[in-house]
Enzyme design. Sequence first.
Site, mmCIF file in Angstrom:
data_model
loop_
_atom_site.group_PDB
_atom_site.id
_atom_site.type_symbol
_atom_site.label_atom_id
_atom_site.label_comp_id
_atom_site.label_asym_id
_atom_site.label_seq_id
_atom_site.Cartn_x
_atom_site.Cartn_y
_atom_site.Cartn_z
ATOM 1 N N ILE A 217 4.874 -2.534 -12.400
ATOM 2 C CA ILE A 217 3.669 -1.710 -12.581
ATOM 3 C C ILE A 217 3.798 -0.325 -11.945
ATOM 4 O O ILE A 217 2.941 0.538 -12.164
ATOM 5 C CB ILE A 217 2.406 -2.428 -12.045
ATOM 6 C CG1 ILE A 217 2.518 -2.729 -10.551
ATOM 7 C CG2 ILE A 217 2.120 -3.680 -12.852
ATOM 8 C CD1 ILE A 217 1.233 -3.264 -9.931
ATOM 9 N N TYR B 44 -1.775 1.111 5.007
ATOM 10 C CA TYR B 44 -2.197 0.094 4.045
ATOM 11 C C TYR B 44 -3.603 0.380 3.535
ATOM 12 O O TYR B 44 -3.846 0.444 2.321
ATOM 13 C CB TYR B 44 -2.120 -1.293 4.685
ATOM 14 C CG TYR B 44 -2.774 -2.384 3.874
ATOM 15 C CD1 TYR B 44 -2.238 -2.786 2.655
ATOM 16 C CD2 TYR B 44 -3.924 -3.024 4.326
ATOM 17 C CE1 TYR B 44 -2.837 -3.793 1.906
ATOM 18 C CE2 TYR B 44 -4.528 -4.028 3.593
ATOM 19 C CZ TYR B 44 -3.992 -4.407 2.384
ATOM 20 O OH TYR B 44 -4.594 -5.402 1.644
#
Length: 284
Positions: free
Chosen positions: A38, A126
């Site tokens: 992806i 993150y």
Amino acid sequence: MNKILVTGASGQLGSEIRHLSSQYPFEFIFTDVAELDITDEQAVRHFFETNKPNAVVNCAAYTAVDRAEEDIETADKINHLAVKYLAQAAQEYGAKLVHVSTDYVFDGNGHRPYDELATPDPQSVYGDTKLKGERAIIELGIADSAIVRTSWVYSTFGNNFVKTMRRLGAERSELNVVADQVGTPTYARDLAAFILDMLPDFASPKTELFHFSNEGVCSWYDFALAVMEMSGLDCKVKPIPSEKYPTPAKRPFYSVMSKEKAKAQLGVEIGHWRDALQRCIGEM
């Protein structure tokens, strides 16, 4: 709607969707990086053109929170750019999109459950890359799309806190676990059911944000105690402050999320984290 693309299908959530898939009248296309990278924009477009999914559930994520502090480029590719490519393809081919995000988009300095209107302020790479992924979807303004933020995910599949505690609890007589970080565990099977149940009838002129975890509040220490208790392990768990367990990435001290919107708009009933944990451990 009958064909659903699930990315990140070998992870905890993707594996739970696969486990539940026979209960739903959909044709599933399960992919991981071997079947669909992806982070490759052209590969994503080609996959949509060839397979024409009616909906996409993006379970793929870079979740190595501490490693992301150094490996910023990879975290950004998976958590941000890949999400943008999936969103663009979903928009172009008229597919619904459900993207899974995280409590780490918040600073963790609050003291009341974060609702969907709370201002994000990530404190780690993150959290920052996950927020960029959210914003890539929102900026496109895709109809019939949803971002589902979750927290403290565990499952019978993959590696997670519950499995680690069970392994260490069987090996040791005593463990130290952080007691001043508070949130809510989420059984990935309950999250998977929430997503699959919402897909058929979900419609919105814009991207909707939802929060989903199990109900209740606990610290990692409380969570570990419950794992030992329900697993029948005689391992003493000792509470320690976060400064005694330093990590490269800053963790939210408080990341409880309000599920009122999901309950009101989607009519979902959510079980308590202890009941969910008992069900999961019963299967291990």
